[in-house]
Write an enzyme that holds these catalytic residues in place. Sequence first.
Site, mmCIF file in Angstrom:
data_model
loop_
_atom_site.group_PDB
_atom_site.id
_atom_site.type_symbol
_atom_site.label_atom_id
_atom_site.label_comp_id
_atom_site.label_asym_id
_atom_site.label_seq_id
_atom_site.Cartn_x
_atom_site.Cartn_y
_atom_site.Cartn_z
ATOM 1 N N GLY A 14 29.059 50.842 42.385
ATOM 2 C CA GLY A 14 27.804 50.508 41.702
ATOM 3 C C GLY A 14 27.441 51.438 40.568
ATOM 4 N N TYR A 187 47.955 45.467 40.689
ATOM 5 C CA TYR A 187 46.496 45.316 40.586
ATOM 6 C C TYR A 187 46.079 43.901 40.990
ATOM 7 C CZ TYR A 187 41.944 44.595 38.321
ATOM 8 O OH TYR A 187 40.634 44.258 38.067
ATOM 9 N N LYS A 191 43.925 42.857 44.242
ATOM 10 C CA LYS A 191 42.611 42.222 44.046
ATOM 11 C C LYS A 191 42.582 40.889 44.785
ATOM 12 C CE LYS A 191 39.477 43.193 41.849
ATOM 13 N NZ LYS A 191 38.235 43.914 42.226
ATOM 14 N N ARG A 255 43.867 37.010 24.737
ATOM 15 C CA ARG A 255 43.009 37.419 25.847
ATOM 16 C C ARG A 255 41.644 36.785 25.675
ATOM 17 N NH1 ARG A 255 47.214 38.650 27.260
ATOM 18 N NH2 ARG A 255 48.043 40.593 28.089
HETATM 19 N N1 LIG Z 1 36.062 45.507 33.473
HETATM 20 C C1 LIG Z 1 36.880 44.465 33.483
HETATM 21 O O1 LIG Z 1 37.409 44.030 32.447
HETATM 22 C C2 LIG Z 1 37.152 43.741 34.777
HETATM 23 C C3 LIG Z 1 37.869 42.530 34.738
HETATM 24 C C4 LIG Z 1 38.152 41.893 35.935
HETATM 25 C C5 LIG Z 1 37.701 42.405 37.134
HETATM 26 N N2 LIG Z 1 37.019 43.573 37.153
HETATM 27 C C6 LIG Z 1 36.600 44.118 38.460
HETATM 28 O O2 LIG Z 1 35.244 44.503 38.396
HETATM 29 C C7 LIG Z 1 35.015 45.641 39.245
HETATM 30 C C8 LIG Z 1 34.240 46.704 38.497
HETATM 31 O O3 LIG Z 1 34.970 47.044 37.325
HETATM 32 P P1 LIG Z 1 34.388 48.035 36.233
HETATM 33 O O4 LIG Z 1 34.872 47.562 34.920
HETATM 34 O O5 LIG Z 1 32.917 48.250 36.441
HETATM 35 O O6 LIG Z 1 35.208 49.352 36.594
HETATM 36 P P2 LIG Z 1 34.722 50.871 36.636
HETATM 37 O O7 LIG Z 1 35.971 51.667 36.806
HETATM 38 O O8 LIG Z 1 33.810 51.197 35.531
HETATM 39 O O9 LIG Z 1 33.882 50.908 37.993
HETATM 40 C C9 LIG Z 1 34.477 50.987 39.257
HETATM 41 C C10 LIG Z 1 33.665 51.993 40.051
HETATM 42 O O10 LIG Z 1 34.249 52.073 41.353
HETATM 43 C C11 LIG Z 1 34.232 53.435 41.742
HETATM 44 N N3 LIG Z 1 35.289 53.631 42.733
HETATM 45 C C12 LIG Z 1 36.632 53.583 42.513
HETATM 46 N N4 LIG Z 1 37.274 53.832 43.679
HETATM 47 C C13 LIG Z 1 36.317 54.001 44.614
HETATM 48 C C14 LIG Z 1 36.356 54.290 46.013
HETATM 49 N N5 LIG Z 1 37.514 54.454 46.663
HETATM 50 N N6 LIG Z 1 35.181 54.422 46.694
HETATM 51 C C15 LIG Z 1 33.994 54.268 46.033
HETATM 52 N N7 LIG Z 1 33.901 54.001 44.713
HETATM 53 C C16 LIG Z 1 35.048 53.883 44.025
HETATM 54 C C17 LIG Z 1 34.467 54.226 40.462
HETATM 55 O O11 LIG Z 1 33.983 55.558 40.566
HETATM 56 C C18 LIG Z 1 33.690 53.397 39.451
HETATM 57 O O12 LIG Z 1 32.368 53.872 39.290
HETATM 58 C C19 LIG Z 1 36.392 46.073 39.748
HETATM 59 O O13 LIG Z 1 36.548 45.591 41.063
HETATM 60 C C20 LIG Z 1 37.364 45.381 38.827
HETATM 61 O O14 LIG Z 1 38.581 45.072 39.494
HETATM 62 C C21 LIG Z 1 36.729 44.259 36.001
#
Ligand SMILES: NC(=O)c1ccc[n+]([C@@H]2O[C@H](COP(=O)([O-])OP(=O)(O)OC[C@H]3O[C@@H](n4cnc5c(N)ncnc54)[C@H](O)[C@@H]3O)[C@@H](O)[C@H]2O)c1
Length: 359
Positions: A14, A187, A191, A255
């Site tokens: 979060g 990945y 997922k 993309r």
């Molecule tokens: N940003 C994108 O383009 C995108 C695209 C598709 C899916 N997603 C999915 O959306 C979600 C959020 O992505 P985001 O872009 O905000 O990434 P982000 O890296 O900014 O946020 C992920 C957060 O998870 C925390 N985290 C990682 N491992 C952890 C653990 N073991 N325990 C607790 N916290 C942990 C990190 O500290 C980080 O704050 C992810 O699940 C990602 O797979 C993102």
Amino acid sequence: MTGKSLGTVVVTGGAGFIGCALSQMLAPLAERWIAVDSLNPRVHASPERPAQLHEAATLVVGDIRDASVWRRVVSDVPPEVVIHLAAETDTGLSLNAVTRFSDVNATGTAIMLDAFGEADILPSHLLVASTRAVYGEGQWREQSTGHVFTPGQRTHGQLARGQWDFPGATPMASASSDTAVRPTSIYGATKFAQESMMSAWAGGRGVPFTALRLQNVYGRGQSLINPYTGILPLFAQAAARGQAIDVYEDGLMSRDFVHIDDVARAFADAVGHPPDVSRVTDIGCGRPATVLEVARLVADVVGGPMPRVSGRFRDGDVRHAWCSTDQAADTLGWRPEVPWETGIAEYARWVLESAEARG
Ligand SMILES: NC(=O)c1ccc[n+]([C@@H]2O[C@H](COP(=O)([O-])OP(=O)(O)OC[C@H]3O[C@@H](n4cnc5c(N)ncnc54)[C@H](O)[C@@H]3O)[C@@H](O)[C@H]2O)c1
């Protein structure tokens, strides 16, 4: 949604990019908004609470793989809505970090679900941020016969010969209703494991479940220290340093770039309208952009030199990826509002300002 219409909401990851944007939109509407986040140093420049996390949010710094963190989180008030965002996120890196990706994305999800089971917690809605990476190369249509097929992964030999596309075939938009899941990265595979476990756990207990399969999310607030957040931060930072952006393959891979405000709104719409049972929906801007088009736009806005198409490639990269937004419109009433052209230009200006502010 108005007033305090949400109960207790737990958001794993979060304090990340999407989690913070979501907190800005929804935390004021929740009785309690609890962000569980390890503040992974690959993502966070400092171990401090991110400024973008809404002040109404409670931050629990902890790892989702730690069962004691979950006991602490659920002992007080059981969560009604759970939004699972915590993950290891880089597609390219994941091919050489199978154990880590599997541990955080799959085992971490399992530990969270077991914690709910052990505490007899049945949330009213479970959501996960899934990804377009579950589709791999997606579906293509043979030009001569119209036959639709799932090509699987491009081989190293194919890429080394510069055979970027699948000959005689045209790529198609992904749609969860009819595109086969066939990840080409660890990945994507982990997922999908996350999504599948949550769906099975929720289905067995009658808990409504939503997976939003996100395309490439971008916008202000995205980590600029994490080299694995995708091409846009890399492109914008290279151009801001006065370097020519290195565009892989022939530059014509495509993309789907979806703006963070649209993504936060998609989650808000999904939270506001839980499904009866289960829902898996694609979230993107719905239009492909070639990587070369995007690189040119970024270079132009930042004032950097024109990009250079290098013919280099990365094993495991997919050629084309974009999604249909019809299902999101039908099931959530959601449509993207930010065209990639204006969103990416604004994003590139923000990266430039951030670089100038750092000196
Ligand atoms: N940003 C994108 O383009 C995108 C695209 C598709 C899916 N997603 C999915 O959306 C979600 C959020 O992505 P985001 O872009 O905000 O990434 P982000 O890296 O900014 O946020 C992920 C957060 O998870 C925390 N985290 C990682 N491992 C952890 C653990 N073991 N325990 C607790 N916290 C942990 C990190 O500290 C980080 O704050 C992810 O699940 C990602 O797979 C993102």
